[in-house]
Design a protein around this motif. Structure first.
Motif, PDB file in Angstrom:
ATOM      1  N   ARG A   1     -42.614   7.085   6.679  1.00 55.98           N
ATOM      2  CA  ARG A   1     -41.531   8.018   6.976  1.00 55.98           C
ATOM      3  C   ARG A   1     -40.604   7.381   8.002  1.00 55.98           C
ATOM      4  O   ARG A   1     -41.065   6.884   9.036  1.00 55.98           O
ATOM      5  N   SER A   2     -39.308   7.361   7.709  1.00 53.33           N
ATOM      6  CA  SER A   2     -38.321   6.721   8.577  1.00 53.33           C
ATOM      7  C   SER A   2     -37.327   7.738   9.098  1.00 53.33           C
ATOM      8  O   SER A   2     -36.980   8.700   8.405  1.00 53.33           O
ATOM      9  N   LEU A   3     -36.845   7.487  10.311  1.00 53.32           N
ATOM     10  CA  LEU A   3     -35.803   8.308  10.909  1.00 53.32           C
ATOM     11  C   LEU A   3     -34.579   7.434  11.158  1.00 53.32           C
ATOM     12  O   LEU A   3     -34.668   6.415  11.846  1.00 53.32           O
TER      13      LEU A   3
ATOM     14  N   TYR B   1     -43.095   9.362  12.807  1.00 55.44           N
ATOM     15  CA  TYR B   1     -42.335   8.362  12.064  1.00 55.44           C
ATOM     16  C   TYR B   1     -42.951   6.976  12.218  1.00 55.44           C
ATOM     17  O   TYR B   1     -43.485   6.635  13.273  1.00 55.44           O
TER      18      TYR B   1
ATOM     19  N   ALA C   1     -37.895   3.781  13.083  1.00 56.46           N
ATOM     20  CA  ALA C   1     -36.672   4.441  13.552  1.00 56.46           C
ATOM     21  C   ALA C   1     -35.534   3.431  13.537  1.00 56.46           C
ATOM     22  O   ALA C   1     -35.657   2.343  14.106  1.00 56.46           O
TER      23      ALA C   1
ATOM     24  N   PRO D   1     -43.046   4.596  16.622  1.00 51.46           N
ATOM     25  CA  PRO D   1     -42.502   3.936  15.435  1.00 51.46           C
ATOM     26  C   PRO D   1     -41.989   2.543  15.778  1.00 51.46           C
ATOM     27  O   PRO D   1     -41.721   2.231  16.943  1.00 51.46           O
TER      28      PRO D   1
END
Length: 226
Positions: free
Chosen positions: A2-4, A45, A48, A73
């Motif tokens: 999961r990336s932000l 995350y 990022a 992250p």
């Protein structure tokens, strides 16, 4: 994964999100520090991507805060501030890499892939249970003697169930695992995706079953012999 993406230029944020989508994960995009802090309070995350100058302030303080997280992250700063002192400040604040705008998409993806190969972010390339094995890099599931290419969200559902096999995975947890927070989710979408995944595993002779727990979620377990 999961990336932000923290980027106030909407077109760039969307473009970066599409590039990260090639890595078969979930991408959330925000445009302010306040929204980034809200996202980080609700989700964990792996990566990022951080623009530095945002409408509500300099992201350096956020980068410093990210480095203090127990499960922090990987951080890539993606910014137009490309002076020597800017790069030094970014790296000293805890960023793992620093990429200037404008950027080449191939270089961006290469840097992300290099970041994800670092030991603290390495995850098993495959997950398995019974005669079902999922390759998380390709979304290919091997079932008995056959193989099937899963849709991205089907693969993410199977991944979540494999990680917590023999335990109930709530609908809420599954939705968090497969959707970004900007995605529109219809009430029956998750059920339809699970149903398609279940059908594919059954058709290839999988010896595991995805059982619905009414009103709660799903559980992956060995199929009962008949």
């Amino acid at each position: 994964m999961r990336s932000l993406v923290i980027e106030d230029e909407l077109q760039i944020g969307a473009y970066v999100g599409r590039l990260l989508g090639q890595l078969n994960g979930i991408v959330d995009t925000v445009a302010t520090l306040a929204d980034a802090e809200q996202a980080l309070a609700n989700f964990q995350y792996d990566l990022a991507i951080v623009d530095r100058m945002l409408p509500d302030g300099d992201a350096l303080d956020l980068v410093k805060a990210l480095t203090r997280l127990e499960k922090r992250p990987a951080i890539i700063m993606l910014t137009a501030k490309d002076g020597k002192e800017d790069i030094i400040d970014g790296l000293n604040s805890g960023a793992d890499d620093y990429l200037s705008k404008p950027f080449e998409p191939q270089e961006f993806i290469a840097r992300v892939r290099a970041m994800l190969r670092r030991p603290r972010l390495l995850a098993p390339a495959t997950l398995s249970f019974g005669n079902v094995e999922l390759n998380m890099g390709t979304n290919v599931a091997s079932v008995a003697d056959g193989m099937v290419l899963l849709r991205r969200r089907e693969a993410l559902i199977l991944q979540a169930l494999l990680i917590r096999r023999d335990r109930v995975v709530t609908r809420h947890d599954l939705i968090e695992a497969i959707y970004g927070f900007d995605d529109e989710i219809e009430s029956n979408t998750l059920d339809a995706q699970v149903s398609r995944l279940r059908k594919k595993l059954n058709e290839l002779g999988g010896n595991v079953e995805i059982r619905s727990m009414r009103g709660i979620g799903y559980i992956l377990r060995m199929a009962q012999l008949r």
